[in-house]
Design a protein around this motif. Structure first.
Motif, PDB file in Angstrom:
ATOM      1  N   THR A  55      46.118  96.599  25.273  1.00 16.14           N
ATOM      2  CA  THR A  55      46.008  95.238  25.252  1.00 16.14           C
ATOM      3  C   THR A  55      46.958  94.679  24.266  1.00 16.14           C
ATOM      4  O   THR A  55      47.665  95.123  23.536  1.00 16.14           O
ATOM      5  CB  THR A  55      44.301  94.499  24.551  1.00 16.14           C
ATOM      6  OG1 THR A  55      44.277  95.000  23.030  1.00 16.14           O
ATOM      7  CG2 THR A  55      43.263  94.966  25.346  1.00 16.14           C
ATOM      8  N   THR A  76      46.148  99.504  31.176  1.00 13.62           N
ATOM      9  CA  THR A  76      46.244  98.153  30.436  1.00 13.62           C
ATOM     10  C   THR A  76      44.582  97.526  30.709  1.00 13.62           C
ATOM     11  O   THR A  76      43.856  97.739  31.658  1.00 13.62           O
ATOM     12  CB  THR A  76      46.971  97.128  30.885  1.00 13.62           C
ATOM     13  OG1 THR A  76      46.900  96.603  32.071  1.00 13.62           O
ATOM     14  CG2 THR A  76      48.249  97.839  30.772  1.00 13.62           C
ATOM     15  N   VAL A  77      44.404  96.713  29.528  1.00 11.65           N
ATOM     16  CA  VAL A  77      43.206  95.864  29.691  1.00 11.65           C
ATOM     17  C   VAL A  77      43.314  94.444  29.525  1.00 11.65           C
ATOM     18  O   VAL A  77      43.391  94.034  28.433  1.00 11.65           O
ATOM     19  CB  VAL A  77      41.822  96.458  28.869  1.00 11.65           C
ATOM     20  CG1 VAL A  77      40.666  95.610  28.960  1.00 11.65           C
ATOM     21  CG2 VAL A  77      41.724  97.893  28.918  1.00 11.65           C
ATOM     22  N   GLY A  78      43.912  93.621  30.373  1.00 13.84           N
ATOM     23  CA  GLY A  78      44.136  92.340  30.233  1.00 13.84           C
ATOM     24  C   GLY A  78      45.282  92.107  29.627  1.00 13.84           C
ATOM     25  O   GLY A  78      45.703  91.043  28.820  1.00 13.84           O
ATOM     26  N   GLU A  80      49.734  91.689  28.968  1.00 14.30           N
ATOM     27  CA  GLU A  80      50.860  91.332  29.631  1.00 14.30           C
ATOM     28  C   GLU A  80      51.950  92.256  29.590  1.00 14.30           C
ATOM     29  O   GLU A  80      52.353  92.631  28.461  1.00 14.30           O
ATOM     30  CB  GLU A  80      51.513  89.989  29.103  1.00 14.30           C
ATOM     31  CG  GLU A  80      52.638  89.220  29.728  1.00 14.30           C
ATOM     32  CD  GLU A  80      52.989  87.960  29.235  1.00 14.30           C
ATOM     33  OE1 GLU A  80      54.280  87.762  29.330  1.00 14.30           O
ATOM     34  OE2 GLU A  80      52.313  87.396  28.584  1.00 14.30           O
ATOM     35  N   LEU A 103      45.415  95.321  34.534  1.00 11.34           N
ATOM     36  CA  LEU A 103      44.612  94.036  34.405  1.00 11.34           C
ATOM     37  C   LEU A 103      45.630  92.944  33.460  1.00 11.34           C
ATOM     38  O   LEU A 103      45.997  93.228  32.722  1.00 11.34           O
ATOM     39  CB  LEU A 103      43.354  94.321  33.706  1.00 11.34           C
ATOM     40  CG  LEU A 103      42.464  95.708  34.036  1.00 11.34           C
ATOM     41  CD1 LEU A 103      41.214  95.481  33.362  1.00 11.34           C
ATOM     42  CD2 LEU A 103      42.107  95.245  35.515  1.00 11.34           C
ATOM     43  N   GLY A 104      45.414  91.514  34.297  1.00 10.23           N
ATOM     44  CA  GLY A 104      46.191  90.635  33.625  1.00 10.23           C
ATOM     45  C   GLY A 104      47.539  90.372  34.290  1.00 10.23           C
ATOM     46  O   GLY A 104      47.715  90.683  35.612  1.00 10.23           O
ATOM     47  N   LYS A 105      48.652  90.136  33.600  1.00 10.88           N
ATOM     48  CA  LYS A 105      49.885  89.848  34.394  1.00 10.88           C
ATOM     49  C   LYS A 105      50.767  91.034  34.186  1.00 10.88           C
ATOM     50  O   LYS A 105      51.084  91.488  33.097  1.00 10.88           O
ATOM     51  CB  LYS A 105      50.562  88.597  33.436  1.00 10.88           C
ATOM     52  CG  LYS A 105      51.940  88.005  34.021  1.00 10.88           C
ATOM     53  CD  LYS A 105      52.431  86.896  33.419  1.00 10.88           C
ATOM     54  CE  LYS A 105      53.704  86.529  33.864  1.00 10.88           C
ATOM     55  NZ  LYS A 105      54.385  85.530  32.905  1.00 10.88           N
ATOM     56  N   GLN A 128      36.016  90.767  36.144  1.00 12.03           N
ATOM     57  CA  GLN A 128      36.142  90.463  34.688  1.00 12.03           C
ATOM     58  C   GLN A 128      37.446  90.018  34.510  1.00 12.03           C
ATOM     59  O   GLN A 128      37.615  89.341  33.468  1.00 12.03           O
ATOM     60  CB  GLN A 128      35.751  91.711  33.871  1.00 12.03           C
ATOM     61  CG  GLN A 128      34.244  92.312  33.953  1.00 12.03           C
ATOM     62  CD  GLN A 128      34.168  93.343  33.007  1.00 12.03           C
ATOM     63  OE1 GLN A 128      34.449  93.436  32.074  1.00 12.03           O
ATOM     64  NE2 GLN A 128      33.638  94.844  33.762  1.00 12.03           N
ATOM     65  N   TYR A 129      38.463  90.373  35.291  1.00 13.30           N
ATOM     66  CA  TYR A 129      39.832  89.971  34.949  1.00 13.30           C
ATOM     67  C   TYR A 129      40.479  89.438  36.116  1.00 13.30           C
ATOM     68  O   TYR A 129      40.498  89.990  37.286  1.00 13.30           O
ATOM     69  CB  TYR A 129      40.689  91.187  34.514  1.00 13.30           C
ATOM     70  CG  TYR A 129      39.978  91.900  33.259  1.00 13.30           C
ATOM     71  CD1 TYR A 129      40.382  91.444  32.069  1.00 13.30           C
ATOM     72  CD2 TYR A 129      39.269  93.198  33.173  1.00 13.30           C
ATOM     73  CE1 TYR A 129      39.780  92.063  30.787  1.00 13.30           C
ATOM     74  CE2 TYR A 129      38.718  93.306  32.150  1.00 13.30           C
ATOM     75  CZ  TYR A 129      38.958  93.144  30.857  1.00 13.30           C
ATOM     76  OH  TYR A 129      38.432  93.415  29.767  1.00 13.30           O
ATOM     77  N   ASP A 130      41.683  88.899  35.861  1.00 16.72           N
ATOM     78  CA  ASP A 130      42.632  88.309  37.047  1.00 16.72           C
ATOM     79  C   ASP A 130      43.609  89.747  37.104  1.00 16.72           C
ATOM     80  O   ASP A 130      43.716  90.411  36.069  1.00 16.72           O
ATOM     81  CB  ASP A 130      43.418  87.089  36.487  1.00 16.72           C
ATOM     82  CG  ASP A 130      42.487  85.964  36.651  1.00 16.72           C
ATOM     83  OD1 ASP A 130      41.719  85.925  37.204  1.00 16.72           O
ATOM     84  OD2 ASP A 130      42.903  84.686  35.828  1.00 16.72           O
ATOM     85  N   HIS A 156      38.285  84.688  40.084  1.00 11.42           N
ATOM     86  CA  HIS A 156      39.480  85.356  39.536  1.00 11.42           C
ATOM     87  C   HIS A 156      40.537  85.359  40.675  1.00 11.42           C
ATOM     88  O   HIS A 156      40.069  85.474  41.741  1.00 11.42           O
ATOM     89  CB  HIS A 156      39.140  86.731  38.937  1.00 11.42           C
ATOM     90  CG  HIS A 156      38.278  86.754  37.708  1.00 11.42           C
ATOM     91  ND1 HIS A 156      37.087  86.288  37.703  1.00 11.42           N
ATOM     92  CD2 HIS A 156      38.570  86.769  36.203  1.00 11.42           C
ATOM     93  CE1 HIS A 156      36.539  86.419  36.591  1.00 11.42           C
ATOM     94  NE2 HIS A 156      37.516  86.503  35.741  1.00 11.42           N
TER      95      HIS A 156
END
Length: 185
Positions: A55, A76-78, A80, A103-105, A128-130, A156
């Motif tokens: 993260t 990853t978990v959210g 960048e 997960l995330g960008k 749960q995530y974008d 999402h």
């Protein structure tokens, strides 16, 4: 290196190294491989990823990953994530994946992944995530070059942007990009 990265900051490799799997939570770090190779410590087993459950904001650049056993380079978990000028090759089992559970960008540029299973896998984790993945000037050779899975809701976003990307499924005629609401089929 694992202990240092857990403190965050920027790191420049000065030689080839071997690592063990480690978890990196709520940190920002940049690892510039300076053209060197990271492999896995002999005898260790990689359950998920060398860089696991990350993260924060991370950058991996100018590095080659070779001989990774049983899992991925990054999970990853959210986070960048920026991956630039990274080579992943030399899978020792059929479970080896490139970048897993993003997960995330996530931005992947000027890289080459040659692996057995997934090249790049985003995971909505049941809404749960974008998941936003940009793949630019990158070549991915894998059974499933790009997979976005567990896409289960409309609240999402699940986006893949490909610019000058070469996606090579190892089985001719297979899909280059897969979106699924469950596992991988």
């Amino acid at each position: 290196l694992s202990d240092a990265i857990k403190k965050g900051g920027s790191y420049l490799l000065g030689a080839d190294i071997a690592m063990i799997e480690a978890t990196y939570q709520n940190i920002d770090f940049t690892l510039d491989g300076n053209g060197y190779t990271i492999s896995q410590v002999e005898g260790s087993t990689n359950t998920y990823a060398l860089f696991d459950n990350v993260t924060g904001k991370i950058t991996l650049k100018n590095v080659k990953f070779a001989g990774i056993k049983g899992g991925a380079v990054l999970r990853t978990v959210g986070a960048e994530t920026t991956i630039e000028n990274v080579t992943i090759e030399g899978a020792e089992t059929t479970q080896v994946q490139g970048l897993l559970r993003l997960l995330g960008k996530n931005t992947i540029k000027n890289s080459t992944f040659t692996v057995e299973s997934y090249g790049v896998r985003g995971n909505g984790d049941g809404g749960q995530y974008d998941v936003n993945i940009t793949v630019e000037n990158t070549q991915v050779t894998a059974a499933q070059p790009v997979v976005i899975r567990k896409v289960t809701d409309a609240k999402h976003t699940y986006n893949v942007t490909l610019t000058s990307a070469t996606l090579n499924p190892t089985t001719p005629g297979d899909y280059q990009v897969i979106f699924t609401n469950g596992a991988d089929d």
